[in-house]
Design a protein around this motif. Structure first.
Motif, PDB file in Angstrom:
ATOM      1  N   GLU A 186       0.846  -1.191   0.000  1.00  0.00           N
ATOM      2  CA  GLU A 186       0.000   0.000   0.000  1.00  0.00           C
ATOM      3  C   GLU A 186       0.880   1.238   0.000  1.00  0.00           C
ATOM      4  OE1 GLU A 186      -2.366  -0.343   3.477  1.00  0.00           O
ATOM      5  OE2 GLU A 186      -3.632  -1.955   2.653  1.00  0.00           O
ATOM      6  N   LYS A 206       2.746   4.336   1.138  1.00  0.00           N
ATOM      7  CA  LYS A 206       3.343   4.532   2.460  1.00  0.00           C
ATOM      8  C   LYS A 206       4.287   5.732   2.446  1.00  0.00           C
ATOM      9  CE  LYS A 206       5.705   1.870   6.097  1.00  0.00           C
ATOM     10  NZ  LYS A 206       6.279   0.550   6.438  1.00  0.00           N
ATOM     11  N   GLN A 207       4.357   6.423   3.580  1.00  0.00           N
ATOM     12  CA  GLN A 207       5.250   7.566   3.685  1.00  0.00           C
ATOM     13  C   GLN A 207       6.354   7.307   4.718  1.00  0.00           C
ATOM     14  OE1 GLN A 207       4.364  11.551   5.730  1.00  0.00           O
ATOM     15  NE2 GLN A 207       4.204  12.155   3.547  1.00  0.00           N
ATOM     16  N   PHE A 208       7.586   7.662   4.338  1.00  0.00           N
ATOM     17  CA  PHE A 208       8.745   7.616   5.228  1.00  0.00           C
ATOM     18  C   PHE A 208       9.210   9.055   5.443  1.00  0.00           C
ATOM     19  CE2 PHE A 208       8.495   3.564   3.158  1.00  0.00           C
ATOM     20  CZ  PHE A 208       8.921   2.639   4.093  1.00  0.00           C
ATOM     21  N   ALA A 259      12.913   2.733   3.019  1.00  0.00           N
ATOM     22  CA  ALA A 259      12.039   3.228   1.957  1.00  0.00           C
ATOM     23  C   ALA A 259      12.435   2.643   0.603  1.00  0.00           C
ATOM     24  CB  ALA A 259      12.090   4.757   1.914  1.00  0.00           C
ATOM     25  N   TYR A 272      11.344  -1.034   0.397  1.00  0.00           N
ATOM     26  CA  TYR A 272       9.890  -1.127   0.227  1.00  0.00           C
ATOM     27  C   TYR A 272       9.491  -0.817  -1.210  1.00  0.00           C
ATOM     28  CZ  TYR A 272       4.955  -0.686   1.573  1.00  0.00           C
ATOM     29  OH  TYR A 272       3.602  -0.860   1.696  1.00  0.00           O
ATOM     30  N   ASP A 318       7.161   9.651  -0.242  1.00  0.00           N
ATOM     31  CA  ASP A 318       5.851   9.022  -0.467  1.00  0.00           C
ATOM     32  C   ASP A 318       5.970   7.986  -1.585  1.00  0.00           C
ATOM     33  OD1 ASP A 318       3.658  10.460   1.191  1.00  0.00           O
ATOM     34  OD2 ASP A 318       4.901  12.088   0.413  1.00  0.00           O
ATOM     35  N   ASN A 373       4.201   5.081  -3.924  1.00  0.00           N
ATOM     36  CA  ASN A 373       2.911   4.707  -4.494  1.00  0.00           C
ATOM     37  C   ASN A 373       3.065   3.531  -5.460  1.00  0.00           C
ATOM     38  OD1 ASN A 373       1.109   7.172  -3.595  1.00  0.00           O
ATOM     39  ND2 ASN A 373       3.019   8.059  -4.352  1.00  0.00           N
TER      40      ASN A 373
END
Length: 378
Positions: A268, A270-272, A294, A297, A375, A377
């Motif tokens: 999904e 996600k923000q780091f 990040a 991911y 961010d 996506n």
């Protein structure tokens, strides 16, 4: 009765379909053992009897075991194709004709009938039926615990009449020219014909690769022909007729296909957040750890867009803070690219002190505002 119950169970299983999910495509092998009950083999002779009509008798075969070996391939979720070899043996039970027959039955060889003992016993011999079929099958629920299936096959049938011999005579009655004490006849021939079969059953999924199949088969085909050798006036010539059989088996089917890999985990957006020391754009060890997480991911999930935005606190002039937030954003973006994130998926922006995480007055040194966001996506 036993055969009818087994056949009924196999056919009834087709009516118990449930929802299906994915099944492995690929090769499989199977063996089946069970029980078969042939229909009476209705035969007509090429030569006429003394009454001017062909000999017409029913060759009755005893029920017996049956065996099958299969090599198949699952071509899609529901469809399978397979090559099947089958064997159905059975002893002769009787060889009898109707009341209008000049000679109405085949008796046990060597038994000389008399007026005092007009009956005769069972003839000798057996039938051996070998089949080679190409089957197409449809599984209603290939990944469920119980999966009904139906199918059909087309191929060849070799029917061997082996050592069928005896004496032709009526079962009862006075000895006469048309009802002699004995006349011998023997058949030891084989014929190969085009054959078909109808299939229904259910499979129990024992493991990911092993299924237990309960299968009903109905076998039919073109007429088979068998020559005969008689004595005296008994010369029926060639017998001809269709072979029909029903079988119920239990078998094991093993899939050689490799199990599909598990589906990738759901990713999904996600923000780091990467934090910086006051008035700096250098990544600390802690910040580098966040950037690495990040990047991992994004890479594992095959992110389609990664947005990096630089920020500052409210200390310093707005113009200076714009340049500082730019350096912070680019420092994070460069590190992401170095860790394998595709540059084509990166979008880099900087906001200076215009989007504070923690609202403060002008000139306030707030650590939570000195940051770059990542961010991700999909």
């Amino acid at each position: 009765m036993k055969f009818k119950l087994l056949a009924g169970a196999a056919i009834a299983a087709v009516c118990v379909a449930s929802g299906a999910s994915a099944a492995d495509t690929g090769w499989y092998g199977a063996v089946d053992m069970g029980y078969h009950a042939p229909d009476s083999f209705t035969l007509s002779s090429s030569n006429n009897a003394s009454n001017g009509k062909p000999y017409e008798w029913n060759l009755s075969q005893k029920e017996d075991w049956a065996g099958f070996a299969r090599l198949g391939y699952r071509v899609s979720n529901n469809w399978r194709v397979e090559l099947e070899g089958g064997y159905r043996p059975g002893d002769v039970n009787s060889f009898r004709g109707g009341a209008n027959q000049a000679i109405a039955g085949l008796c046990a060889p060597g038994v000389i009938r008399t007026a005092a003992a007009p009956t005769c016993g069972t003839p000798l011999g057996n039938l051996q039926v070998w089949s080679l079929m190409g089957n197409v099958l449809y599984d209603f629920a290939p990944d469920a615990a119980i999966s009904p299936f139906v199918g059909a096959g087309l191929g060849v049938n070799q029917i061997k009449v082996d050592g069928v011999s005896g004496q032709f005579s009526t079962v009862t009655g006075a000895i006469s020219a048309l009802n002699p004490a004995y006349q011998n006849l023997s058949i030891s021939k084989s014929d190969t014909t085009i054959a078909y079969q109808l299939i229904a059953g259910a499979a129990w999924k024992a493991t990911d690769r092993l299924n237990v199949d309960l299968t009903y088969r109905y076998l039919g085909g073109a007429d088979a022909s068998f020559g005969s050798t008689g004595t005296h006036a008994l010369q029926p010539g060639v017998f001809k007729g269709p072979y029909r059989d029903a079988a119920v088996t239990v078998g094991v089917r093993y899939s050689f296909a490799e199990a599909p890999p598990p589906p990738p985990p759901a990713f999904e957006a996600k923000q780091f957040i990467v934090y910086f020391p006051f008035d700096q754009a250098i990544l600390t060890a802690e910040a580098q750890t966040v950037v690495s997480e990040a990047a991992n991911y994004a890479n594992v999930g095959h992110a389609t867009r990664v947005i990096v935005v630089g920020h500052t606190d409210s200390s310093g002039s707005p113009a200076y803070n714009v340049r500082l937030s730019e350096r912070r954003a680019k420092a994070v973006a460069d590190s992401l690219v170095g860790l394998g994130v595709g540059a084509g998926s990166l979008q880099v922006d900087w906001k200076g002190e215009t989007m504070l995480a923690v609202a403060t007055g002008d000139g306030v040194k707030e650590p939570l505002n000195r940051r770059s966001t990542i961010d991700i996506n999909f």
